[in-house]
Design an enzyme around this catalytic site. Structure first.
Site, PDB file in Angstrom:
ATOM      1  N   VAL A  12       0.832  -1.213   0.000  1.00 29.40           N
ATOM      2  CA  VAL A  12       0.000   0.000   0.000  1.00 29.40           C
ATOM      3  C   VAL A  12       0.869   1.266   0.000  1.00 29.40           C
ATOM      4  CG1 VAL A  12      -1.839   1.262   1.186  1.00 29.40           C
ATOM      5  CG2 VAL A  12      -1.854  -1.239   1.199  1.00 29.40           C
ATOM      6  N   VAL A  31      -6.120  20.344  -4.821  1.00 25.91           N
ATOM      7  CA  VAL A  31      -5.859  20.872  -3.475  1.00 25.91           C
ATOM      8  C   VAL A  31      -5.636  22.384  -3.520  1.00 25.91           C
ATOM      9  CG1 VAL A  31      -4.181  20.786  -1.574  1.00 25.91           C
ATOM     10  CG2 VAL A  31      -4.944  18.670  -2.630  1.00 25.91           C
ATOM     11  N   GLU A 124     -10.235   5.860   5.419  1.00 21.50           N
ATOM     12  CA  GLU A 124     -11.150   5.359   4.383  1.00 21.50           C
ATOM     13  C   GLU A 124     -10.699   4.007   3.820  1.00 21.50           C
ATOM     14  OE1 GLU A 124     -14.213   6.827   3.057  1.00 21.50           O
ATOM     15  OE2 GLU A 124     -14.178   4.758   2.383  1.00 21.50           O
ATOM     16  N   VAL A 127     -11.450  -0.042   5.251  1.00 17.01           N
ATOM     17  CA  VAL A 127     -12.594  -0.924   4.955  1.00 17.01           C
ATOM     18  C   VAL A 127     -12.866  -0.867   3.458  1.00 17.01           C
ATOM     19  CG1 VAL A 127     -15.035  -1.410   5.374  1.00 17.01           C
ATOM     20  CG2 VAL A 127     -13.623  -0.447   7.210  1.00 17.01           C
ATOM     21  N   GLY A 129     -10.959  -1.543   0.886  1.00 18.57           N
ATOM     22  CA  GLY A 129      -9.867  -1.153  -0.033  1.00 18.57           C
ATOM     23  C   GLY A 129     -10.182   0.150  -0.733  1.00 18.57           C
ATOM     24  N   GLY A 182      -0.785  -9.368  -4.093  1.00 22.55           N
ATOM     25  CA  GLY A 182      -0.681  -8.319  -3.071  1.00 22.55           C
ATOM     26  C   GLY A 182      -1.972  -8.106  -2.293  1.00 22.55           C
ATOM     27  N   GLU A 185      -2.216 -10.221   3.493  1.00 21.28           N
ATOM     28  CA  GLU A 185      -1.108  -9.801   4.335  1.00 21.28           C
ATOM     29  C   GLU A 185      -0.063 -10.923   4.331  1.00 21.28           C
ATOM     30  OE1 GLU A 185      -4.225  -9.074   5.086  1.00 21.28           O
ATOM     31  OE2 GLU A 185      -4.118  -6.905   5.370  1.00 21.28           O
ATOM     32  N   LYS A 200     -13.092  -5.010  10.141  1.00 20.84           N
ATOM     33  CA  LYS A 200     -13.797  -4.065   9.262  1.00 20.84           C
ATOM     34  C   LYS A 200     -15.248  -3.880   9.704  1.00 20.84           C
ATOM     35  CE  LYS A 200     -10.678  -5.088   5.468  1.00 20.84           C
ATOM     36  NZ  LYS A 200     -10.380  -6.017   4.383  1.00 20.84           N
TER      37      LYS A 200
HETATM   38  P1  NDP Z   1       3.218  -4.748   3.608  1.00 24.30           P
HETATM   39  O1  NDP Z   1       3.708  -5.797   4.527  1.00 24.30           O
HETATM   40  O2  NDP Z   1       3.317  -4.966   2.142  1.00 24.30           O
HETATM   41  O3  NDP Z   1       3.921  -3.348   3.943  1.00 24.30           O
HETATM   42  C1  NDP Z   1       4.318  -2.937   5.218  1.00 24.30           C
HETATM   43  C2  NDP Z   1       5.678  -2.311   5.098  1.00 24.30           C
HETATM   44  O4  NDP Z   1       6.049  -1.738   6.346  1.00 24.30           O
HETATM   45  C3  NDP Z   1       6.782  -3.331   4.731  1.00 24.30           C
HETATM   46  O5  NDP Z   1       7.637  -2.794   3.775  1.00 24.30           O
HETATM   47  C4  NDP Z   1       7.455  -3.554   6.065  1.00 24.30           C
HETATM   48  O6  NDP Z   1       8.799  -4.001   5.942  1.00 24.30           O
HETATM   49  C5  NDP Z   1       7.397  -2.154   6.637  1.00 24.30           C
HETATM   50  N1  NDP Z   1       7.655  -2.121   8.061  1.00 24.30           N
HETATM   51  C6  NDP Z   1       7.499  -3.095   8.983  1.00 24.30           C
HETATM   52  N2  NDP Z   1       7.877  -2.663  10.193  1.00 24.30           N
HETATM   53  C7  NDP Z   1       8.279  -1.392  10.042  1.00 24.30           C
HETATM   54  C8  NDP Z   1       8.817  -0.418  10.916  1.00 24.30           C
HETATM   55  N3  NDP Z   1       8.993  -0.655  12.218  1.00 24.30           N
HETATM   56  N4  NDP Z   1       9.164   0.786  10.409  1.00 24.30           N
HETATM   57  C9  NDP Z   1       8.988   1.045   9.101  1.00 24.30           C
HETATM   58  N5  NDP Z   1       8.509   0.164   8.217  1.00 24.30           N
HETATM   59  C10 NDP Z   1       8.143  -1.041   8.673  1.00 24.30           C
HETATM   60  O7  NDP Z   1       1.700  -4.475   4.022  1.00 24.30           O
HETATM   61  P2  NDP Z   1       0.544  -3.853   3.106  1.00 24.30           P
HETATM   62  O8  NDP Z   1       1.047  -2.685   2.355  1.00 24.30           O
HETATM   63  O9  NDP Z   1      -0.154  -4.931   2.382  1.00 24.30           O
HETATM   64  O10 NDP Z   1      -0.486  -3.361   4.233  1.00 24.30           O
HETATM   65  C11 NDP Z   1      -0.268  -2.208   5.000  1.00 24.30           C
HETATM   66  C12 NDP Z   1      -1.520  -1.954   5.832  1.00 24.30           C
HETATM   67  O11 NDP Z   1      -2.624  -1.730   4.952  1.00 24.30           O
HETATM   68  C13 NDP Z   1      -1.940  -3.146   6.699  1.00 24.30           C
HETATM   69  O12 NDP Z   1      -2.577  -2.666   7.845  1.00 24.30           O
HETATM   70  C14 NDP Z   1      -2.955  -3.881   5.821  1.00 24.30           C
HETATM   71  O13 NDP Z   1      -3.839  -4.672   6.553  1.00 24.30           O
HETATM   72  C15 NDP Z   1      -3.642  -2.714   5.173  1.00 24.30           C
HETATM   73  N6  NDP Z   1      -4.297  -2.952   3.902  1.00 24.30           N
HETATM   74  C16 NDP Z   1      -3.675  -3.693   2.923  1.00 24.30           C
HETATM   75  C17 NDP Z   1      -4.274  -3.856   1.696  1.00 24.30           C
HETATM   76  C18 NDP Z   1      -3.651  -4.646   0.601  1.00 24.30           C
HETATM   77  O14 NDP Z   1      -4.304  -4.837  -0.428  1.00 24.30           O
HETATM   78  N7  NDP Z   1      -2.427  -5.132   0.749  1.00 24.30           N
HETATM   79  C19 NDP Z   1      -5.593  -3.267   1.423  1.00 24.30           C
HETATM   80  C20 NDP Z   1      -6.134  -2.475   2.503  1.00 24.30           C
HETATM   81  C21 NDP Z   1      -5.508  -2.356   3.697  1.00 24.30           C
HETATM   82  P3  NDP Z   1       9.046  -5.602   5.965  1.00 24.30           P
HETATM   83  O15 NDP Z   1       8.436  -6.135   4.735  1.00 24.30           O
HETATM   84  O16 NDP Z   1      10.536  -5.735   6.006  1.00 24.30           O
HETATM   85  O17 NDP Z   1       8.385  -6.124   7.208  1.00 24.30           O
HETATM   86  N1  HSE Z   2      -6.006  -8.584   3.112  1.00 24.28           N
HETATM   87  C1  HSE Z   2      -7.093  -7.668   3.000  1.00 24.28           C
HETATM   88  C2  HSE Z   2      -8.126  -8.230   2.063  1.00 24.28           C
HETATM   89  C3  HSE Z   2      -6.579  -6.358   2.489  1.00 24.28           C
HETATM   90  O1  HSE Z   2      -7.806  -9.196   1.361  1.00 24.28           O
HETATM   91  O2  HSE Z   2      -9.262  -7.767   2.036  1.00 24.28           O
HETATM   92  C4  HSE Z   2      -7.634  -5.303   2.377  1.00 24.28           C
HETATM   93  O3  HSE Z   2      -8.047  -4.855   3.624  1.00 24.28           O
END
Ligand code: NDP
Ligand code: HSE
Length: 403
Positions: A12, A31, A124, A127, A129, A182, A185, A200
């Site tokens: 994300v 903006v 936003e 919940v 996406g 992607g 999680e 959610k």
């Molecule tokens: P990712 O695991 O892809 O990204 C998280 C990132 O944060 C990784 O690069 C991770 O590094 C890094 N990270 C971990 N710990 C730290 C730290 N202490 N300081 C800085 N960076 C850190 O997760 P997502 O992008 O998939 O998800 C992010 C959030 O969004 C989650 O809450 C998820 O549930 C939510 N979300 C995800 C969606 C999706 O489609 N993927 C959709 C909607 C919500 P490393 O990989 O080395 O751990």
């Molecule tokens: N892992 C979550 C899903 C990401 O598949 O719906 C979006 O919140």
């Protein structure tokens, strides 16, 4: 100039950087100011990244930089993300997040903290996406008393169920695809076991009914017990298996909320929601039924919702946009046991035994069913009633039906 810092450059977070850059001109126009990505915090190195000048490893650089207006938290989880979010809000920075775990667990406190510090906490993307749902719920539907919400809230599980049904993939194959895309999680258990949908529905319930609903108050069942046999039986009478999050307003201000697999009738629009798509059906006392549909996970759809929150804040940093809700309470959430529905049962029994136990039933068929297996739909009854009927029967599957 509006300066943005992203925490967590994963699926994300990297999508947010991409959208802020790719659509930069358009965003600045909307903006009426320059919105710039100043920092990206991550634990990893990203050699060759076009954003290489933005990377930092120490959060205090962001926290202590008075030029940073908006912090985007896309790390996930409720530990380090809670610490960084708290510190950012206390430092007078608005925070935008896609992190439903954090909002569902600490949303009430973080919204209070945002208010105290005269900044915003927006989520936003937490919940549905990319689906616009939270702002419509609190703005466009603000004239309604909302009575219930039913949603396909997890893209990964919906994708897995769809691929199992349509392409005959095994659970593991379908999960691998969802991870490669992607959607899931790193640890996909929260999705598969229903906890992601639970978080959610907690957020939706809090916004709709005005009080914090904690995940541990919400009975939650995932899709591990859904088999291809159940899918085939359901299909024989025009039903699809879907993981639903549901919440409804009950008398005396109580809330009923739960997550469970359901057989959804083909007549219900939720049955047609496939792959990574999510849909959220909302009922209000003026609007009647309204449904929101779109991509529930994935890099750019989720970034779309995150950046929309960034734009909202950047347009007017002084605006009071507190979608706060009240505190939770131990007796706020009531059990779904009170809710009558038809039930799908698969058991080792004959049709006659099933009829004797449950009364009026609709038997279901599937190719290759063993002689001692019966699957059927019941009439309306509560969970304690159906469990009582099935006492002594070897039951393999028991799911609610949504017609
Ligand atoms: P990712 O695991 O892809 O990204 C998280 C990132 O944060 C990784 O690069 C991770 O590094 C890094 N990270 C971990 N710990 C730290 C730290 N202490 N300081 C800085 N960076 C850190 O997760 P997502 O992008 O998939 O998800 C992010 C959030 O969004 C989650 O809450 C998820 O549930 C939510 N979300 C995800 C969606 C999706 O489609 N993927 C959709 C909607 C919500 P490393 O990989 O080395 O751990
Ligand atoms: N892992 C979550 C899903 C990401 O598949 O719906 C979006 O919140």
């Amino acid at each position: 100039m509006v300066n943005v810092a992203i925490l967590g450059f994963g699926t994300v977070g990297s999508g947010v950087a991409e959208v802020l850059t790719k659509n930069g001109g358009l965003i600045d126009q909307r903006v009426d100011d320059l919105v710039r990505l100043k920092y990206i915090l991550d634990v990893r190195e990203f050699p060759g990244s076009p954003f290489k000048d933005c990377f930092v490893k120490d959060f205090s650089i962001i926290e202590n930089d008075p030029e940073v207006d908006i912090v985007v938290e896309t790390i996930g989880g409720a530990t380090i993300a809670l610490d960084f979010t708290t510190r950012a809000l206390k430092a007078g920075k608005s925070v935008v997040t896609s992190n439903k775990e954090l909002v569902a667990t600490h949303g009430y406190d973080l919204l209070q903290l945002a208010r105290e510090n005269k900044v915003s906490y927006l989520f936003e993307a937490s919940v549905g996406g990319g689906i616009p749902i939270l702002r419509p719920l609190t703005s466009c539907l603000a004239a309604n008393e909302l009575t219930q919400i039913t949603g396909i809230l997890n893209g990964t599980t919906n994708y897995i169920l769809t691929r199992m049904i349509k392409a005959g993939l095994t659970f593991d194959q379908a999960l691998k695809e969802a991870q490669d895309n992607g959607y899931a999680e790193k640890d996909p258990t929260a999705g598969v076991d229903g906890h992601d949908a639970c978080r959610k529905i907690c957020i939706l319930a809090a916004l709709a009914f005005g009080q914090h609903v904690y995940p541990q108050q919400v009975p939650t069942e995932g899709i591990r017990n859904v088999t291809l046999e159940d899918v085939a039986y359901a299909d024989s009478k025009g039903y699809k298996l879907k993981l639903l999050g549901r919440c409804m307003r009950e008398p005396e201000g109580k809330i009923c909320a739960f997550v469970a697999p359901h057989l959804v009738s083909d007549h219900n629009p939720l049955a047609g929601v496939e792959d990574v798509f999510n849909a959220i059906a909302v009922t209000g006392n003026a609007i009647g039924d309204v449904m929101f549909y779109g991509r529930g996970a994935g890099k750019l759809p989720t970034a779309s919702a995150v950046v929309a929150d960034v734009i909202d804040i950047a347009k007017d940093r002084k605006k009071d946009r507190h979608n706060a809700w009240g505190p939770g309470a131990p007796d706020l959430v009531v059990s779904p046991d009170i809710l009558s529905s038809r039930w799908y049962v698969r058991a080792s029994a004959t049709v006659d035994q099933a009829r004797l136990a449950c009364g009026e039933i609709l038997p279901l068929a599937r190719a290759g069913a063993p002689a001692d297996e019966t699957a059927f739909l019941t009439d309306l009854m509560t969970q304690p009633q159906i469990r009582d009927c099935l006492k002594g029967m070897a039951v393999s599957s028991l799911f609610r039906v949504l017609d």
